[in-house]
Design a protein around this motif. Sequence first.
Motif: not given
Length: 764
Positions: A503-514
């Motif tokens: 299950l691939p997830c966002l990394g710490r460096t990436e924008m997390d848009m909810q």
Amino acid sequence: MSEQKIELYDGPAGGWGALRSVGQALLRQDIAIKGAKTLLSANQPDGFDCPGCAWPDRNHASTFEFCENGAKAVAAEATARRVTREFFAQHRVAELALQSDFALEDHGRLTEPMVYDASTDHYRPISWDDAFGLIARHLNALPDPNQAAFYTSGRASNEAAFLYQLFVRQYGTNNFPDCSNMCHEPSGTGMRESIGVGKGTVTLDDFTQADAIFIFGQNPGTNHPRMLGELRQAAKRGARIVSINPMRERGLERFADPQDKLEMATLRDTPISSHYFQLRIGGDFAFVKGMMKALVEWDDQGRPVLDHAFIAEHTMGFDALLQDLRAESWELLERESGLSAEQIRSAADVYAKAGSTIACWGMGITQHQNSVATIQMIVNLLLMRGNIGRPGAGPCPVRGHSNVQGDRTMGIWELPPQSLLQSLERVFGFTPPQKPGLDTVSTIRAMLDGKVKVFIALGGNFAAATPDTVQTWKALRQCDLTVHVTTKLNRSHIVHGRDALILPCLGRTEMDMQVGGLQGVTVEDSMSMVHISMGINAPAAPQLLSEPAIVARMAAATLGARSNTPWRWLVEDYRRIRDKIAEVFVDFADFNARVSVPGGFRLRNTASERVWATKPGKAVFKTHAVPVDTPLHLARQRKGDAKVFALMTTRSHDQYNTTIYGNDDRYRGVFGQRRVVFANEQDIRELGMKAGDWIDFVTVWEDGDERRAEGFKLVAYNIPRGCVGAYYPETNPLVPLESVAIDAGTPTSKCIPVLMLPHKAAAC
């Protein structure tokens, strides 16, 4: 890649070599411009927290607040390379299994969820809903929730970890094996008994006030390079820095700060350690006890070196410790430490003359059978002179992964305190499980015995990080389902259960848009500072989900109507998760407001206030005998001292935990290779061999299982006789599951009794 060679490195840690290495890392990942811009946001108030180590950030206004290995971690995460469905269609798992750990991760970022297809031996795409449905079916089919185990990596955010422990406890188990079980578990266990908290008591400001800093079993030049900046400043103002480590490490000797224009322009550097004691592997306990014995002797002779007022007001158990120290044999202390009484007394003299002292330690202390007792002896040493709860003084266990301490704070613990369980029941309206859960080693045993059938990992690389590799891999393959939340391909996706999900997830460096907009997550560093992290890069692929979203959707699919928790609503805006954290943990009151301040806030540490949260309400001196029956002792009794070596596993400089960035170890002079063993030159000669020859390791253990690691090149190195060092995970197969720290369960990876035999291929 570099050509294979062994070449003496005579420069300092840091300096131009570090800058060149950062540039090479960016170029290798095809992100020279993007990577440079990304690094400028590392550890900044409006940027992301470095996904590497847990060392705190001092100057958020600095042009760059990252180190060489942090830059490699960022570059690896921000890479332009992608692992797509086409990649998996081209490669069978059996083919991928032949690739090195470096090669697996070097393929790049994962882009969509994948499920293992046993009929073809390929991973194939699966929708997120179907993936969560598969997890729910497996979990809900188990007759007992304790037949599932839920691993956590130290890189998971506070928000993800909090939701994860909430989901798992609502599901019905406390089976939380995590990376703490393999590194600093003894630190928490030992300090809680002695001073009432399982965390270090110091802050970065204390490093500016310490008169002496003792560093036990730690190599900051590779593992926590930003720490060298603090040590450099302390050394320049005259603080005594005492390093206690079997191997000579360049970062403990000299450092050139890449942010110091004068040092860089003039090719100068700063000496770090004023004293360097190369004890035998496992000799720290005897060394510290010898220091304490010297203090007692001087105090008895009229040299006032003990803080009797502090001892009387704040401690208990000192009389028993005094009696034990006075009766202790210097001969035994010398033999077990590998140092003379004069050397030990010289270290004690530095301590006695210092007004305030910090004691730091890493896994060179924690990964031993008697690690809890050793840590309690270090705490004893500090207590004897009142060096806890005042400026410039205190214990400082230096944690590894960026949020390993925060995950434990959030409740990732197989032994949850009643206060946590009661708070969860009050806030979320369910009755949490009371039965203690499984730690990492007991989880492996339970999988081998068929008692754990589902294994879910929130990050990490369990198959590579764990001991006794043959047994661990067998355990994972016996599972009905293995699930890994991850950013990149690694060994754990190749060593899988009958059903398996990536299950691939966002990394710490990436924008997390909810739904609620751009989100930030929080982390807690080694010194209990909590701060927010905001990604700046576009996600590596549009299908990626954040870790909190993956956990929430997994929980909603599994628990269904059994749970009243609004999982999807919580992840629409992470401030809602933080509000719930504040309801559960009193130290997180006004969480959202406090974390919005640049730099965040520090959690309360009672021991730093000289408030002792122990059962007796005082700091406790713990008395222990010098261990003389460790696995190493017993192996040498059976095989002879000259044959059995003490092996310590270690990282290379191109490595962070199990993540391999390359095959160089610049400071130790190793290039283009990893299967090397650092050994004393005289030991090599007495083996009838020479540097450059090849050996096989065989563990000396009495259970009848043969544990081997084959094909290691001998490298002559400055290390005490009878001691050798080699990299992990290559040497993890040598660590028996049964060889763990007393009262903590940590694998004893820093003291493995081994034979070194001529390499079988060379003998043929």
